[in-house]
Design an enzyme around this catalytic site. Structure first.
Site, PDB file in Angstrom:
ATOM      1  CG  HIS A  22       4.164   3.404  -6.829  1.00  0.00           C
ATOM      2  ND1 HIS A  22       3.441   4.164  -7.713  1.00  0.00           N
ATOM      3  CD2 HIS A  22       4.708   2.409  -7.554  1.00  0.00           C
ATOM      4  CE1 HIS A  22       3.561   3.655  -8.927  1.00  0.00           C
ATOM      5  NE2 HIS A  22       4.326   2.587  -8.856  1.00  0.00           N
ATOM      6  CD1 TRP A  92       8.092   0.918  -6.807  1.00  0.00           C
ATOM      7  CD2 TRP A  92       7.302   0.674  -8.873  1.00  0.00           C
ATOM      8  NE1 TRP A  92       7.407  -0.265  -6.862  1.00  0.00           N
ATOM      9  CE2 TRP A  92       6.900  -0.437  -8.107  1.00  0.00           C
ATOM     10  CE3 TRP A  92       6.921   0.734 -10.212  1.00  0.00           C
ATOM     11  CZ2 TRP A  92       6.139  -1.473  -8.632  1.00  0.00           C
ATOM     12  CZ3 TRP A  92       6.156  -0.303 -10.732  1.00  0.00           C
ATOM     13  CH2 TRP A  92       5.778  -1.390  -9.947  1.00  0.00           C
ATOM     14  CE1 TYR A 138      -1.374 -13.168  -8.153  1.00  0.00           C
ATOM     15  CE2 TYR A 138      -2.715 -11.344  -8.919  1.00  0.00           C
ATOM     16  CZ  TYR A 138      -1.533 -11.819  -8.390  1.00  0.00           C
ATOM     17  OH  TYR A 138      -0.528 -10.944  -8.087  1.00  0.00           O
ATOM     18  CG  HIS A 175      -0.879  -4.970 -14.414  1.00  0.00           C
ATOM     19  ND1 HIS A 175      -1.931  -5.602 -15.027  1.00  0.00           N
ATOM     20  CD2 HIS A 175      -1.029  -5.182 -13.088  1.00  0.00           C
ATOM     21  CE1 HIS A 175      -2.681  -6.186 -14.108  1.00  0.00           C
ATOM     22  NE2 HIS A 175      -2.158  -5.944 -12.929  1.00  0.00           N
ATOM     23  CE1 TYR A 190      -4.425  -5.648  -9.322  1.00  0.00           C
ATOM     24  CE2 TYR A 190      -3.424  -3.564  -9.925  1.00  0.00           C
ATOM     25  CZ  TYR A 190      -3.389  -4.935  -9.886  1.00  0.00           C
ATOM     26  OH  TYR A 190      -2.326  -5.602 -10.415  1.00  0.00           O
TER      27      TYR A 190
END
Length: 195
Positions: A22, A92, A138, A175, A190
């Site tokens: 994060h 979060w 993207y 995700h 990722y």
């Protein structure tokens, strides 16, 4: 909104990997590099930068912006309100807790609604799924998966049914597991782009 994919529902908010993940995103979103972010910065990146470069229609851009606003408001963010990393992380935690409860009850989640909006933009051929090439476009434009290798790693991680295309349910599941719970099934989502 039901998903055919299970996800780890137990959070691990104190895990250094979750925090590092994060922090990476916080730094990525801190466009001006001042150590604080605002909803303004996020919406600008999402709408003015990413949607524009993906040639989203005005309707698609508006739908996407509404979803981005709702998602990050779920993290406690608001226009004109700067937050530092500790507040971002606390936001979060609140968002993940709320979203996981919804997921467990098969209710619509903010991450799924955002996924639906973004898939509408990615899916240039209208097939209802996205191809590796659509995902690479993207990744390059957003900067979240800047290398071809990272885009390919994300695609492999998300192609849960091994069809060669991604649907929004697969992408949402991975995700959610990656950002909310450190689900081992989503580790490396990722590639080397995000810890």
């Amino acid at each position: 909104m039901s998903s055919k994919y299970a996800v780890k529902l137990k959070t691990d908010f104190d895990n250094p990997r979750w925090i590092k993940r994060h922090k990476h995103m916080f730094d990525f979103l801190d466009i001006n590099g001042n150590g604080k972010i605002t909803l303004d910065e996020i919406v600008s990146k999402a709408s003015d930068d990413i949607c524009a470069k993906l040639e989203a229609t005005p309707e698609q851009t508006k739908r996407h912006q509404v979803c981005v606003e709702a998602f990050f408001r779920g993290c406690g963010m608001e226009y004109g309100k700067e937050i530092a990393f500790p507040q971002f992380l606390d936001g979060w935690k609140q968002l993940a807790t709320s979203e996981l409860k919804k997921w467990a009850r098969n209710e619509p989640t903010l991450i799924r609604e955002w996924g639906d909006a973004v898939f509408d933009i990615f899916d240039k051929d209208g097939s209802g799924t996205i191809t590796l090439d659509e995902w690479k476009a993207y990744g390059k434009i957003s900067g979240i998966s800047p290398s071809q290798e990272d885009c390919e790693a994300t695609f492999r991680h998300c192609d849960l049914d091994n069809s060669g295309d991604l649907d929004v349910d697969e992408m949402t599941r991975q995700h959610l597991g990656f950002w909310y719970t450190l689900d081992p099934e989503a580790d490396g989502l990722y590639g080397n782009g995000v810890p």
